[in-house]
Design a protein around this motif. Sequence first.
Motif, PDB file in Angstrom:
ATOM      1  N   ARG A 241      -7.259  14.002  -8.735  1.00 16.31           N
ATOM      2  CA  ARG A 241      -6.858  12.629  -8.427  1.00 16.31           C
ATOM      3  C   ARG A 241      -6.212  12.600  -7.045  1.00 16.31           C
ATOM      4  N   ARG A 242      -6.909  12.065  -6.086  1.00 17.34           N
ATOM      5  CA  ARG A 242      -6.365  11.988  -4.725  1.00 17.34           C
ATOM      6  C   ARG A 242      -5.198  11.014  -4.643  1.00 17.34           C
ATOM      7  N   GLU A 243      -5.086  10.155  -5.647  1.00 22.87           N
ATOM      8  CA  GLU A 243      -4.005   9.167  -5.642  1.00 22.87           C
ATOM      9  C   GLU A 243      -2.679   9.763  -6.092  1.00 22.87           C
ATOM     10  N   PHE A 244      -2.686  11.054  -6.430  1.00 22.77           N
ATOM     11  CA  PHE A 244      -1.461  11.706  -6.911  1.00 22.77           C
ATOM     12  C   PHE A 244      -1.163  12.927  -6.054  1.00 22.77           C
TER      13      PHE A 244
ATOM     14  N   GLY B 172      -4.370   1.222  -9.468  1.00 20.66           N
ATOM     15  CA  GLY B 172      -4.681   1.264  -8.051  1.00 20.66           C
ATOM     16  C   GLY B 172      -3.576   1.726  -7.137  1.00 20.66           C
ATOM     17  N   GLU B 173      -2.480   2.199  -7.688  1.00 22.51           N
ATOM     18  CA  GLU B 173      -1.370   2.677  -6.869  1.00 22.51           C
ATOM     19  C   GLU B 173      -1.588   4.138  -6.473  1.00 22.51           C
ATOM     20  N   THR B 174      -0.935   4.534  -5.387  1.00 19.73           N
ATOM     21  CA  THR B 174      -0.804   5.944  -5.042  1.00 19.73           C
ATOM     22  C   THR B 174       0.571   6.408  -5.489  1.00 19.73           C
TER      23      THR B 174
ATOM     24  N   ASN C 266       0.795  -1.213   0.000  1.00 19.09           N
ATOM     25  CA  ASN C 266       0.000   0.000   0.000  1.00 19.09           C
ATOM     26  C   ASN C 266       0.838   1.278   0.000  1.00 19.09           C
TER      27      ASN C 266
ATOM     28  N   ILE D 169      -1.531   4.872 -11.355  1.00 17.05           N
ATOM     29  CA  ILE D 169      -2.778   5.243 -10.690  1.00 17.05           C
ATOM     30  C   ILE D 169      -3.935   4.389 -11.208  1.00 17.05           C
TER      31      ILE D 169
ATOM     32  N   PRO E 257       3.023   4.307  -1.206  1.00 19.00           N
ATOM     33  CA  PRO E 257       3.043   5.017  -2.495  1.00 19.00           C
ATOM     34  C   PRO E 257       4.338   4.747  -3.259  1.00 19.00           C
TER      35      PRO E 257
END
Length: 327
Positions: free
Chosen positions: A54-57, A26-28, A2, A23, A4
């Motif tokens: 994009r909260r994942e970035f 499913g990656e941060t 999990n 992203i 990043p």
Amino acid sequence: MNEPILVTGAAGFIGHATAHRLIERGETVIGIDNVNDYYDPSLKEARLSTFNGRREFVFHRMDISDVEAVARIVHDNSIRRVVHLAAQAGVRYSIDNPFAYQKSNLAGHLAVLEACRHAHNFEHLVYASSSSVYGDKPIGGEGFSEDEPASNPVSLYAATKRSCELMSESYAKLYGFPQTGLRFFTVYGPWGRPDMAYFGFTDKIMRGEPIEVYGEGKMARDFTYIDDIVDGIIGALDHPPTKGDNRILNIGDSHPVGLMDMIRTLEGALGLEATKTLRPMQPGDVTATYADISKLQSLTGYKPRVMLQEGLERFARWYKEYYRIQK
């Protein structure tokens, strides 16, 4: 996993595409870039804008050679995987601006190595090298193999990239963390770099200006579409070598195309014919690049899928749409 993934050079052509792909699966991603003015910074800003919402970035505007800042990001975010793509690019630019390469390529790579060696349970550093480390080679014959000595760079840019490989070799042996150096060949496609020949030719063709064809058109390049390159990067990331190993892999298309053939294909994609002015080779240029990609294929199943005609047609569509918005 999990934690990043750190992507350096995230506002760059390859970094932007790699971060998006990570992203999507499913990656941060934590991206860093100094958004310098080597080429139009507005293009880099436009790439970054594609991550809006994009909260994942998470993006940090900083210089890769800032040792303390890089170390802090790796430590504070429990980074275990790094895709290090930040660098000062360009063979010709290195002739007039050598110290830019000392800072970004040498000091920047060392800053990343230091941060990785102090990281807890670090898993894999994938970093960008370049086909330019091979030096010059006549057109024809076998492709460049990773087993070749790569000891005769013909540009400072190439020398810094080979130096990064050697620094990584020493860090792998000293500190044991797995590393993969990817020797990129000529990457092209939407959101590409304006300093690349196909992009510069497009600019001039669209304005009705003549293009300057260096090497009198008798050069060849292993053009590789951006999506295929990202496939290879992530495939390598997912297959780390053993601890203490600094693995070197070619990443390209393995089908070199003559410069004049590329121009004809680009003319077809744009629907326009170029007026060509033939020029001699420039200092630092090489005659041909040709990737032997058998090692990367064996490791990951890597197989380039986008042929030059389709890739340049996609680029032409992007170019017309992007610059209609901008101008």
